[in-house]
Design a protein around this motif. Structure first.
Motif, PDB file in Angstrom:
ATOM      1  N   GLN A  43      32.199  61.966   2.241  1.00 34.57           N
ATOM      2  CA  GLN A  43      32.751  62.504   3.479  1.00 34.57           C
ATOM      3  C   GLN A  43      34.036  63.291   3.207  1.00 34.57           C
ATOM      4  OE1 GLN A  43      31.620  62.131   7.115  1.00 34.57           O
ATOM      5  NE2 GLN A  43      32.805  63.957   6.650  1.00 34.57           N
ATOM      6  N   TRP A  54      34.997  67.210   4.142  1.00 40.82           N
ATOM      7  CA  TRP A  54      36.186  67.581   4.907  1.00 40.82           C
ATOM      8  C   TRP A  54      37.039  68.597   4.151  1.00 40.82           C
ATOM      9  CZ3 TRP A  54      37.275  61.815   6.380  1.00 40.82           C
ATOM     10  CH2 TRP A  54      36.543  61.491   7.532  1.00 40.82           C
ATOM     11  N   ASP A  82      40.603  67.014  13.350  1.00 38.84           N
ATOM     12  CA  ASP A  82      40.877  65.586  13.483  1.00 38.84           C
ATOM     13  C   ASP A  82      40.684  64.810  12.180  1.00 38.84           C
ATOM     14  OD1 ASP A  82      38.148  65.894  13.347  1.00 38.84           O
ATOM     15  OD2 ASP A  82      37.695  64.464  14.946  1.00 38.84           O
ATOM     16  N   VAL A  83      40.625  65.518  11.047  1.00 40.36           N
ATOM     17  CA  VAL A  83      40.379  64.843   9.769  1.00 40.36           C
ATOM     18  C   VAL A  83      41.483  63.845   9.447  1.00 40.36           C
ATOM     19  CG1 VAL A  83      40.297  65.153   7.270  1.00 40.36           C
ATOM     20  CG2 VAL A  83      38.911  66.593   8.739  1.00 40.36           C
ATOM     21  N   SER A 124      43.453  62.172  11.410  1.00 45.79           N
ATOM     22  CA  SER A 124      43.317  60.968  12.233  1.00 45.79           C
ATOM     23  C   SER A 124      42.210  60.072  11.714  1.00 45.79           C
ATOM     24  CB  SER A 124      43.042  61.344  13.689  1.00 45.79           C
ATOM     25  OG  SER A 124      44.177  61.949  14.283  1.00 45.79           O
ATOM     26  N   LYS A 125      41.073  60.680  11.333  1.00 46.71           N
ATOM     27  CA  LYS A 125      39.962  59.884  10.808  1.00 46.71           C
ATOM     28  C   LYS A 125      40.352  59.183   9.513  1.00 46.71           C
ATOM     29  CE  LYS A 125      36.241  62.588  12.910  1.00 46.71           C
ATOM     30  NZ  LYS A 125      35.085  63.498  12.674  1.00 46.71           N
ATOM     31  N   TYR A 140      42.425  56.228  10.245  1.00 46.84           N
ATOM     32  CA  TYR A 140      41.619  55.093  10.694  1.00 46.84           C
ATOM     33  C   TYR A 140      40.982  54.378   9.500  1.00 46.84           C
ATOM     34  CZ  TYR A 140      42.021  57.270  15.324  1.00 46.84           C
ATOM     35  OH  TYR A 140      42.504  57.807  16.494  1.00 46.84           O
ATOM     36  N   PHE A 141      40.422  55.141   8.566  1.00 45.12           N
ATOM     37  CA  PHE A 141      39.873  54.529   7.368  1.00 45.12           C
ATOM     38  C   PHE A 141      40.947  53.750   6.623  1.00 45.12           C
ATOM     39  CE2 PHE A 141      36.136  57.395   7.554  1.00 45.12           C
ATOM     40  CZ  PHE A 141      35.157  56.480   7.207  1.00 45.12           C
ATOM     41  N   ILE A 157      34.120  53.566  12.377  1.00 47.51           N
ATOM     42  CA  ILE A 157      35.400  54.058  12.882  1.00 47.51           C
ATOM     43  C   ILE A 157      35.425  54.139  14.413  1.00 47.51           C
ATOM     44  CG2 ILE A 157      36.918  56.078  12.987  1.00 47.51           C
ATOM     45  CD1 ILE A 157      37.178  54.446  10.448  1.00 47.51           C
ATOM     46  N   GLN A 158      34.402  54.724  15.008  1.00 46.58           N
ATOM     47  CA  GLN A 158      34.408  54.914  16.457  1.00 46.58           C
ATOM     48  C   GLN A 158      34.403  53.583  17.200  1.00 46.58           C
ATOM     49  OE1 GLN A 158      34.915  57.788  18.066  1.00 46.58           O
ATOM     50  NE2 GLN A 158      35.186  58.664  16.027  1.00 46.58           N
ATOM     51  N   LEU A 160      37.894  51.822  17.435  1.00 48.95           N
ATOM     52  CA  LEU A 160      39.043  52.403  18.130  1.00 48.95           C
ATOM     53  C   LEU A 160      39.616  51.455  19.178  1.00 48.95           C
ATOM     54  CD1 LEU A 160      37.954  56.149  18.604  1.00 48.95           C
ATOM     55  CD2 LEU A 160      39.686  55.219  17.043  1.00 48.95           C
ATOM     56  N   SER A 174      49.251  62.929  12.830  1.00 48.87           N
ATOM     57  CA  SER A 174      48.474  64.091  12.429  1.00 48.87           C
ATOM     58  C   SER A 174      49.211  65.388  12.766  1.00 48.87           C
ATOM     59  CB  SER A 174      47.107  64.065  13.116  1.00 48.87           C
ATOM     60  OG  SER A 174      46.331  65.178  12.751  1.00 48.87           O
TER      61      SER A 174
END
Length: 407
Positions: free
Chosen positions: A147, A151, A158-159, A161-162, A165-166, A190-191, A194, A206
């Motif tokens: 992934q 990217w 939004d990379v 932010s993702k 989260y990881f 991830i989703q 949240l 970000s």
């Protein structure tokens, strides 16, 4: 310019101690820490004398008293004699929890002759679990690196932010809380997660990172294993996308808290990734090695990071170094506890009023694994407490808390 503030604005509450019945702190000192000492015996080929001393340490935690370091050649030996003075003759249960934990891990190094010249010198007593931790999460590492490569080739707004989260949920894979043998805890959606982020300032972080004002990011690292892989993925994206010019990783100078990352763990990780022979993973490892060689990724260590001191007691030389960064990323539960001095703050206390001593903007990425948390809204506390009685300690809830005001 370093912030002139040297302490939190709020009055300091009392520290957490293990004599508080029924707390996670008590459970840690009386149950978890003895189990960790005994796991070292099982997983290493130490001498009978070393194993006996480890067993003695495990036994004395619940009812015994602190003993001083003795025949130790570690660089921090004199400092620990100073740290120990206020607590000499006290029970493990009665001293501040963060001191008890850090001293426990330092005693393990003395017992296993980590610093002493000879056959045991610099043997990491937790190496087996670190290795198993990397191996157990290989599938998740491959997916994340695949992934990441996509990217980098096709950046999205939004990379960051993702990746945050990881990086947040990668903190769940903490070997001081869960053994590497308990399965792959690196798998998460991830989703769906949240809703489990109690404070989510990812968009603010970000926004700062994609601005042209960030030249350097400093990273106070937590665990080796999959969490370190997540850290390095974020670092690689920032550097490979030229969003920042340089990243400093602040790592531990010796083994502690089972899986806390050292400089050698970064090199071990890149070697492990290279050996996977999965193209996105090996490319990721190659980029990391190039970034280290070029000086864009700097690996640093300091004995402050393995001391029992609160974050606001950071030495001036290290504080001045952190002040050169445009953003400080503080990872994990133990580092979060240090930010707050591991004290009984109110859950709704302002984190900005506590970490006002920091010399640069800061974001804390932390999954909750102890009874120390601030910056929450009262309605959030009420809701999560009803849905999950163990929310403060089970690692299922997290925060991404950004502080820039008054800094």
């Amino acid at each position: 310019m370093v912030n002139s503030s040297t302490r939190p604005k709020l009055p300091l509450p009392s520290p957490l101690v293990a004599s508080e019945d029924g707390t996670f702190t008590e459970y840690t000192v009386t149950q978890r820490m003895p189990a960790i000492a005994r796991r070292i015996i099982a997983e290493n080929n130490f001498s009978q004398e070393i194993n006996a001393n480890l067993e003695n340490l495990a036994t004395e935690l619940a009812t015994g008293y602190l003993s001083p370091l003795k025949n130790d050649t570690g660089q921090d030996f004199a400092d620990w004699n100073i740290y120990l003075k206020p607590y000499q003759g006290q029970r493990w249960l009665d001293v501040p929890w963060f001191f008890a934990e850090t001293y426990f891990y330092r005693l393990i190094l003395e017992i296993t002759h980590y610093f002493r010249p000879g056959i045991w010198q610099f043997i990491d007593p937790f190496q087996l679990q670190k290795t198993q931790g990397l191996e157990a999460c290989l599938d998740s590492t491959i997916l994340l690196c695949t992934q990441l490569q996509q990217w980098l080739e096709q950046p999205q707004s939004d990379v960051i932010s993702k990746l945050l989260y990881f990086d947040l949920w990668g903190n769940r894979v903490d070997l001081s809380l869960w053994s590497a043998s308990e399965g792959d805890r690196s798998r998460f959606d991830i989703q769906n997660q949240l809703a489990h982020i109690l404070v989510n300032d990812a968009s603010q972080v970000s926004k700062l990172l994609i601005s042209s004002s960030v030249n350097r990011v400093d990273f106070v690292v937590d665990n080796a294993g999959f969490e370190l892989v997540c850290d390095l993925c974020l670092v690689d994206f920032l550097l490979s996308s030229n969003l920042v010019k340089q990243v400093y990783l602040h790592l531990k100078p010796h083994p502690t808290f089972v899986s806390d990352a050292m400089i050698k763990d970064v090199h071990d990780t890149t070697s492990f990734l290279t050996a996977t022979r999965h193209e996105p993973v090996t490319s990721f490892a190659h980029r990391l090695k190039e970034q280290i060689a070029s000086g864009r990724l700097v690996l640093s260590e300091n004995y402050f990071w393995t001391s029992p001191l609160a974050f606001w007691q950071i030495p001036d030389t290290l504080k001045n170094e952190l002040a050169k960064a445009n953003l400080l990323i503080v990872k994990g539960d133990a580092n979060y506890r240090r930010l707050l001095g591991d004290r009984h703050w109110q859950l709704t206390d302002s984190i900005a009023d506590i970490v006002c001593y920091l010399p640069t903007p800061m974001v804390a990425l932390r999954t909750l694994k102890s009874e120390v948390t601030v910056g929450l809204q009262s309605e959030v506390v009420e809701k999560v407490a009803k849905s999950d009685p163990d929310w403060l300690t089970n690692g299922q809830w997290g925060v991404i808390q950004f502080v820039a005001e008054d800094i």
